[in-house]
Design a protein around this motif. Structure first.
Motif, PDB file in Angstrom:
ATOM      1  N   THR A 262       0.832  -1.211   0.000  1.00  0.00           N
ATOM      2  CA  THR A 262       0.000   0.000   0.000  1.00  0.00           C
ATOM      3  C   THR A 262       0.861   1.254   0.000  1.00  0.00           C
ATOM      4  O   THR A 262       0.574   2.231  -0.701  1.00  0.00           O
ATOM      5  N   ARG A 263       1.927   1.240   0.774  1.00  0.00           N
ATOM      6  CA  ARG A 263       2.793   2.421   0.851  1.00  0.00           C
ATOM      7  C   ARG A 263       3.504   2.673  -0.476  1.00  0.00           C
ATOM      8  O   ARG A 263       3.585   3.816  -0.932  1.00  0.00           O
ATOM      9  N   VAL A 264       4.018   1.613  -1.100  1.00  0.00           N
ATOM     10  CA  VAL A 264       4.670   1.792  -2.400  1.00  0.00           C
ATOM     11  C   VAL A 264       3.676   2.332  -3.419  1.00  0.00           C
ATOM     12  O   VAL A 264       3.961   3.276  -4.161  1.00  0.00           O
ATOM     13  N   LYS A 265       2.483   1.743  -3.457  1.00  0.00           N
ATOM     14  CA  LYS A 265       1.482   2.183  -4.418  1.00  0.00           C
ATOM     15  C   LYS A 265       1.077   3.645  -4.198  1.00  0.00           C
ATOM     16  O   LYS A 265       0.771   4.362  -5.154  1.00  0.00           O
ATOM     17  N   SER A 266       1.080   4.086  -2.954  1.00  0.00           N
ATOM     18  CA  SER A 266       0.667   5.461  -2.666  1.00  0.00           C
ATOM     19  C   SER A 266       1.582   6.478  -3.329  1.00  0.00           C
ATOM     20  O   SER A 266       1.169   7.615  -3.595  1.00  0.00           O
TER      21      SER A 266
END
Length: 410
Positions: A262-266
């Motif tokens: 989720t953090r990478v995608k954000s």
């Protein structure tokens, strides 16, 4: 100027591109190509899903940026699917993230968890992103046989004991693309127990969960007790609901892995277009008889392909799942290898298949045949291949072998 960028240098030439170029050239000449090459579903998306998209797209509020990890309604719909299909309860807020297809999710989780030099265990042959997602992230790949028997566990144990540094993650893909092998819960139990013992993460690609033809439905690794401690699983709506171009998939499972993804995608995207996410939720929450209909179409195509090509002189093993058949190259062409055979059958029979070597070195000697043409076209392909095989056999019969020097008499 040096044009060899570091990450690009780590990627080998794309094997499939050679066949794709020949396909494009043939079509430019006006040739009719029966294309079994790409796993690109040709069926229409069920009407109730399309209608929900149209309904939602007319609301101007949906034109704004969406949520990178997926709108709440979509994540809840995926949680409901896992509950009714696998009996697995997931928290939609912490254990589910929507992805732009399972391929994007896999590539980004590889980026999220891989440090330069990390050893990743990957099946061979397998879908290319399972390997190259980690290679692009700086990882080092060690291959395991794409099997579910004792040979897999023996190789798994050997790889863990003899890799330096110790592997950090294992990739699984069942039902398998390209081999169509299916895993059962006993296999997953062994894998989970071994992975937990050796502190390994497990990434399971379950894109073909609903495309099966024999036996019980393929299970999820998350059905195994304790799997949520170490595993994340990827699914896709592309094949299940004939939605390939919609690019909608999911990663579910271990909270730490989901948080990392989720953090990478954000940093990389704002999520899929909101109307697509709303329509995807309608697919998961709505009537599911369309899944049975799509599965039945693939089953009929599989039976037609296996029967017609086998009668044409090319025996094709019947796949128990997926939308692919995995077939040995006919014996008379074994010396060519899968890439040259694929080029030859395209040129001489007008039939496109995927060379097995494109899925890893242990795919050599095989081709993957996608069930993406209707039964009439499959039978036409069989007629073309029957003629091609007969002509090639006649050509080989007419070749006069040249005696070696050792056997000559003077």
């Amino acid at each position: 100027m040096n044009n060899d960028f570091h990450r690009i240098k780590r990627l080998p030439p794309y094997v499939f591109e050679q066949v794709n170029k020949l396909k494009a050239q043939a079509r430019a000449r006006g040739d009719d190509i029966i294309d079994f090459g790409m796993g690109n579903p040709d069926m229409p998306t069920p009407s109730h899903i399309v209608q929900k998209l149209v309904e939602t797209i007319n609301d101007p509020r949906t034109n704004r940026y969406s949520a990178s990890r997926g709108i709440p309604g979509l994540r809840k719909a995926q949680a409901a699917y896992y509950d009714r299909r696998f009996g697995v309860k997931l928290n939609p807020d912490t254990q589910i993230v929507a992805t732009l297809g399972s391929k994007e999710g896999f590539a980004n989780v590889a980026q999220a968890i891989t440090a330069p030099g990390d050893v990743i265990l990957v099946p061979n042959p397998t879908y290319p992103i399972h390997e190259f997602g980690f290679i692009m992230s700086g990882g080092v790949i060690r291959h395991l046989p794409a099997r579910t028997d004792s040979q897999f566990m023996t190789s798994f144990d050997k790889a863990v004991r003899h890799s330096v540094p110790k592997p950090s993650a294992l990739v699984l893909n069942y039902p398998s693309n390209p081999t169509a092998i299916v895993a059962d819960l006993d296999f997953y139990r062994e894998v989970v127990a071994f992975a937990k013992k050796h502190d390994l993460l497990v990434l399971s690609d379950l894109a073909y969960a609903e495309i099966y033809f024999e036996g019980p439905p393929p299970p999820s690794i998350l059905e195994v007790e304790g799997a949520l401690d170490i595993a994340v699983e990827f699914t896709s709506l592309s094949k299940t609901y004939a939605m390939p171009g919609w690019r909608m998939g999911f990663a579910v499972g271990n909270e730490r892995l989901i948080q990392a993804l989720t953090r990478v995608k954000s940093y990389l995207d704002y999520g899929a277009f909101t109307p697509i996410q709303v329509a995807a939720a309608a697919a998961l929450n709505g009537p599911q008889d369309c899944i049975d209909e799509i599965r039945d179409i693939y089953r009929r195509r599989r039976d037609c392909l296996v029967d017609s090509l086998t009668r044409a002189g090319w025996p094709i093993p019947s796949p128990p799942a997926t939308m692919f058949a995995w077939a040995s190259i006919p014996e008379m062409f074994a010396h060519l290898g899968s890439l040259e055979f694929s080029k030859l059958v395209l040129e001489k029979a007008g039939v496109a298949v995927s060379p097995g070597v494109g899925f890893g070195e242990y795919g050599e000697g095989y081709v993957r045949i996608a069930l993406v043409e209707n039964e009439q076209r499959i039978r036409q392909a069989a007629r073309n291949i029957r003629k091609f095989l007969a002509e090639q056999a006649q050509s080989l019969h007419n070749v006069i072998p040249i005696a070696s020097k050792a056997n000559r008499t003077f």
